[in-house]
Design a protein around this motif. Structure first.
Motif, PDB file in Angstrom:
ATOM      1  N   LEU A 118      -8.964  -2.479  10.055  1.00  0.00           N
ATOM      2  CA  LEU A 118      -8.157  -3.101   9.012  1.00  0.00           C
ATOM      3  C   LEU A 118      -7.877  -2.092   7.904  1.00  0.00           C
ATOM      4  O   LEU A 118      -8.767  -1.336   7.506  1.00  0.00           O
ATOM      5  CB  LEU A 118      -8.887  -4.308   8.408  1.00  0.00           C
ATOM      6  CG  LEU A 118      -9.449  -5.350   9.368  1.00  0.00           C
ATOM      7  CD1 LEU A 118     -10.222  -6.410   8.587  1.00  0.00           C
ATOM      8  CD2 LEU A 118      -8.331  -5.992  10.175  1.00  0.00           C
ATOM      9  N   THR A 120      -6.918  -1.897   3.959  1.00  0.00           N
ATOM     10  CA  THR A 120      -6.868  -2.695   2.737  1.00  0.00           C
ATOM     11  C   THR A 120      -6.649  -1.782   1.533  1.00  0.00           C
ATOM     12  O   THR A 120      -6.727  -0.562   1.629  1.00  0.00           O
ATOM     13  CB  THR A 120      -8.175  -3.484   2.506  1.00  0.00           C
ATOM     14  OG1 THR A 120      -9.204  -2.589   2.026  1.00  0.00           O
ATOM     15  CG2 THR A 120      -8.656  -4.158   3.781  1.00  0.00           C
ATOM     16  N   LEU A 126      -5.942  -7.362   2.399  1.00  0.00           N
ATOM     17  CA  LEU A 126      -5.407  -6.806   3.640  1.00  0.00           C
ATOM     18  C   LEU A 126      -3.986  -6.299   3.457  1.00  0.00           C
ATOM     19  O   LEU A 126      -3.120  -7.005   2.933  1.00  0.00           O
ATOM     20  CB  LEU A 126      -5.433  -7.869   4.747  1.00  0.00           C
ATOM     21  CG  LEU A 126      -4.900  -7.391   6.105  1.00  0.00           C
ATOM     22  CD1 LEU A 126      -5.863  -6.391   6.735  1.00  0.00           C
ATOM     23  CD2 LEU A 126      -4.662  -8.568   7.036  1.00  0.00           C
ATOM     24  N   ILE A 127      -3.758  -5.070   3.899  1.00  0.00           N
ATOM     25  CA  ILE A 127      -2.403  -4.515   3.960  1.00  0.00           C
ATOM     26  C   ILE A 127      -1.853  -4.708   5.367  1.00  0.00           C
ATOM     27  O   ILE A 127      -0.758  -5.218   5.553  1.00  0.00           O
ATOM     28  CB  ILE A 127      -2.410  -3.032   3.562  1.00  0.00           C
ATOM     29  CG1 ILE A 127      -2.845  -2.884   2.091  1.00  0.00           C
ATOM     30  CG2 ILE A 127      -1.037  -2.402   3.780  1.00  0.00           C
ATOM     31  CD1 ILE A 127      -3.016  -1.455   1.645  1.00  0.00           C
ATOM     32  N   ARG A 128      -2.650  -4.335   6.363  1.00  0.00           N
ATOM     33  CA  ARG A 128      -2.260  -4.588   7.754  1.00  0.00           C
ATOM     34  C   ARG A 128      -3.425  -4.255   8.666  1.00  0.00           C
ATOM     35  O   ARG A 128      -4.386  -3.603   8.269  1.00  0.00           O
ATOM     36  CB  ARG A 128      -1.041  -3.759   8.162  1.00  0.00           C
ATOM     37  CG  ARG A 128      -1.258  -2.259   8.207  1.00  0.00           C
ATOM     38  CD  ARG A 128      -0.052  -1.581   8.818  1.00  0.00           C
ATOM     39  NE  ARG A 128      -0.211  -0.152   8.973  1.00  0.00           N
ATOM     40  CZ  ARG A 128       0.262   0.757   8.147  1.00  0.00           C
ATOM     41  NH1 ARG A 128       0.915   0.373   7.074  1.00  0.00           N
ATOM     42  NH2 ARG A 128       0.084   2.054   8.374  1.00  0.00           N
ATOM     43  N   THR A 129      -3.351  -4.742   9.902  1.00  0.00           N
ATOM     44  CA  THR A 129      -4.289  -4.330  10.937  1.00  0.00           C
ATOM     45  C   THR A 129      -3.706  -3.087  11.617  1.00  0.00           C
ATOM     46  O   THR A 129      -2.480  -2.942  11.725  1.00  0.00           O
ATOM     47  CB  THR A 129      -4.502  -5.435  11.983  1.00  0.00           C
ATOM     48  OG1 THR A 129      -3.251  -5.769  12.587  1.00  0.00           O
ATOM     49  CG2 THR A 129      -5.091  -6.682  11.327  1.00  0.00           C
ATOM     50  N   SER A 139       3.038   6.725   7.070  1.00  0.00           N
ATOM     51  CA  SER A 139       3.546   5.372   6.821  1.00  0.00           C
ATOM     52  C   SER A 139       3.067   4.812   5.485  1.00  0.00           C
ATOM     53  O   SER A 139       3.428   3.702   5.123  1.00  0.00           O
ATOM     54  CB  SER A 139       3.078   4.430   7.947  1.00  0.00           C
ATOM     55  OG  SER A 139       1.653   4.303   7.937  1.00  0.00           O
ATOM     56  N   GLN A 159      -4.145 -12.864   6.990  1.00  0.00           N
ATOM     57  CA  GLN A 159      -2.753 -12.643   6.647  1.00  0.00           C
ATOM     58  C   GLN A 159      -2.679 -11.524   5.603  1.00  0.00           C
ATOM     59  O   GLN A 159      -3.624 -11.297   4.846  1.00  0.00           O
ATOM     60  CB  GLN A 159      -2.134 -13.924   6.072  1.00  0.00           C
ATOM     61  CG  GLN A 159      -2.163 -15.108   7.018  1.00  0.00           C
ATOM     62  CD  GLN A 159      -1.250 -14.929   8.213  1.00  0.00           C
ATOM     63  OE1 GLN A 159      -0.176 -14.328   8.098  1.00  0.00           O
ATOM     64  NE2 GLN A 159      -1.664 -15.440   9.366  1.00  0.00           N
ATOM     65  N   THR A 160      -1.555 -10.846   5.570  1.00  0.00           N
ATOM     66  CA  THR A 160      -1.355  -9.799   4.577  1.00  0.00           C
ATOM     67  C   THR A 160      -1.599 -10.349   3.173  1.00  0.00           C
ATOM     68  O   THR A 160      -1.096 -11.415   2.821  1.00  0.00           O
ATOM     69  CB  THR A 160       0.076  -9.237   4.665  1.00  0.00           C
ATOM     70  OG1 THR A 160       0.266  -8.669   5.966  1.00  0.00           O
ATOM     71  CG2 THR A 160       0.312  -8.167   3.607  1.00  0.00           C
TER      72      THR A 160
END
Length: 244
Positions: A118, A120, A126-129, A139, A159-160
């Motif tokens: 993950l 963060t 969370l930013i993304r998995t 990116s 969720q994001t």
């Protein structure tokens, strides 16, 4: 009388206890899959661990096992610890060096379940998995980040924007890694330099009685440190100073 007994998948007793309470704690059960049987009896039988449950009713018309059992599978999650492939405890990189670069991660988790990484912010939102076990640095904009590992079963609910400590991460079992890998991407920009009055060409009188003090300004990065390099016409560095 009616009680509950525990066996493994071979119907062998794994406990010597007759459970009267319908709320059973199986945390310390010695096997991953537990079968719960019902046992009806007049006189409490002796349970011998390692023997077949059928022995409780064979030759005894006053004991009867339930016609079915409840199967409970214990799921073991292990967030473990994560490591960056190069062995670094953290990553600091400049934004103009991120193109095409990536970080690879591994884990020492022993769980035979889903395992993902993950990304963060420093607030653990969370930013993304990650897609697989790598993070493409190109990116990401400049900033500070964390990479966690996650062992889980069931469906992922994250969720994001979710804070890892404040939501149910999955609808099954889950455990985050015991550590995270910090990633800092610092933005740097040389910008343009000029004198404080905006001039790019300055004339000074040599060998006079006045000090030739020139004040500088720049349009470079406000996030990073900034210094000025004094060089001759051949590009040889004469002095480096952070003073303007």
């Amino acid at each position: 009388n009616y009680s509950y007994i525990l066996t493994d998948t071979n119907n062998v007793l794994i406990s010597t206890t007759l459970f009267d309470d319908q709320n059973l704690d199986l945390e310390n059960a010695p096997v991953e899959t537990v079968r719960i049987w019902g046992l009806s009896y007049f006189s409490a039988p002796e349970l011998v661990e390692g023997t077949a449950a059928s022995g409780l009713v064979e030759g005894n018309d006053c004991n009867a096992l339930s016609e079915n059992f409840i199967s409970v599978q214990k799921i073991f999650v292990d967030g473990g610890e994560i490591m960056e492939a190069a062995g670094e405890a953290g990553t600091l990189i400049c934004s103009n060096e991120t193109s095409g670069g990536e970080l690879q991660f591994t884990t020492n988790s022993t769980a035979n379940l889903n395992y993902i990484f993950l990304l963060t912010g420093t607030d653990d939102a969370l930013i993304r998995t990650l897609a697989g076990d790598s993070l493409a640095l190109g990116s990401l904009p400049g900033g500070n980040y964390r990479v966690y590992g996650l062992s889980y079963s069931g469906e992922l609910l994250l969720q994001t924007g979710d804070l890892l400590s404040e939501v149910a991460i999955s609808d099954g079992c889950y455990e985050l890694s015991a550590n995270f890998h910090p990633v800092a991407i610092e933005s740097v920009a040389g910008g343009q330099v000029s004198s404080a009055s905006g001039e790019n060409l300055i004339f000074v009188c040599a060998q006079d009685i006045y000090s030739d003090i020139i004040n500088f300004s720049n349009t470079g990065s406000a996030e990073a440190s900034y210094a000025y390099i004094l060089a001759d016409n051949a590009g040889e560095i004469l002095e480096i100073t952070a003073n303007d």
